[in-house]
Design an enzyme around this catalytic site. Sequence first.
Site, short mmCIF file in Angstrom:
data_model
loop_
_atom_site.label_atom_id
_atom_site.label_comp_id
_atom_site.label_asym_id
_atom_site.label_seq_id
_atom_site.Cartn_x
_atom_site.Cartn_y
_atom_site.Cartn_z
N SER A 126 -8.03 3.71 10.41
CA SER A 126 -7.02 4.73 10.11
C SER A 126 -6.21 4.36 8.87
O SER A 126 -5.90 3.18 8.65
CB SER A 126 -6.08 4.87 11.31
N TYR A 150 0.16 2.39 17.33
CA TYR A 150 -1.18 2.89 17.03
C TYR A 150 -1.73 2.23 15.77
O TYR A 150 -2.84 1.69 15.76
CB TYR A 150 -1.17 4.41 16.87
N LYS A 154 -4.91 -0.59 15.24
CA LYS A 154 -6.06 -0.41 14.34
C LYS A 154 -6.17 -1.57 13.36
O LYS A 154 -7.26 -2.06 13.06
CB LYS A 154 -5.92 0.92 13.59
#
Length: 360
Positions: A126, A150, A154
């Site tokens: 991402s 989040y 990643k």
Amino acid sequence: MTTVLITGGAGFIGSHTCAELLSHGYDVIVADDFSNSTPQVFGRIQELTGRRVGAVYGVDICDRRALTAVFERHQVDAVVHFAARKAVGESTRMPVEYYDTNVGGTTNLLRTMQEHGVHRLVYSSSCSIYGDAGGGPLDEATPARPTNPYAASKWACEQILADVCRRCPEFMVVALRYFNPVGAHPSGLLGEDARGVPANLMPYLAQVAVGRLARIDVFGDDYATADGTAVRDYIHVMDTARAHRIALDRIADAPGMRVYNLGVGRGRSVLEVIEAFGAACGRPIPYRIVSRRPGDVPELVADATAAARAWGWHPTRDLADMCQDAWRFQRLNPDGYARRQPVKANANAKANDSRIGAVT
């Protein structure tokens, strides 16, 4: 043909990638827990491609035993790893769950791959790992500054993959850092059908346009951008899926880990996207300004020239295409996948459906 396991293959990007790979001669099997997707998508993939997904397993990637059973039933040649939690705002409220799934699920997958001699992986990363890196296009050398769980999960997975490649030279990994995939398959058969209230901008706009939601909340209009709303680089999901297929085609070009951005290279503000979607559906989209969302940053725009140099990959669709395709999917599927009549099952489709379920 090469057999590819796609984790999260029933999801938005995963389903489009299934269709892309099947259309280019790959055999595909899928592991998905259907927490934010539905197995109904596989009939549509068969309708589009004329080929079916070889097997579909209702598997949580954190379940080591179930994942092992998938590898024992198939000769897997490569893995495309999508399965993850993915909402920025939710991750600030549920950090442990995000690390459990995104990091724990990835290490579980890597252990299982290693035990079964599978060493080729395309990883769904991402652009959020760049965090608040400032304005201007960001290339792959931009330091990671994740601002939410989040993004941090990643980035942690990328570091784990890099360590694995250093320790195990037989591994070949391509990590693709997406900059906001949106849109839908031009046929209207595949699109983003999130459960509950969508966490991302464009599927939320689509549900407002079709009347399922009253209006969209814009999180902040006081950023240091042209109109005060957050700026992102939006890329069509079809261009994203094609990049995954090219990554598999070219994964043996070099050992170790390679990282590529996927984006258009032009930022669009939230208000610009709202206006573009209104043009696509032929009506203004109602919205209201609310306070900023925790973990968001002002601007994220890609420098994707590395993928262009390495593979000749370029995005082929613009924001108007993204909005028109997303609107077509929503218009043809006003309540998502559930309401459209599925493709008439043939013998192969029925055989495929019989294999959907938890693996023990």
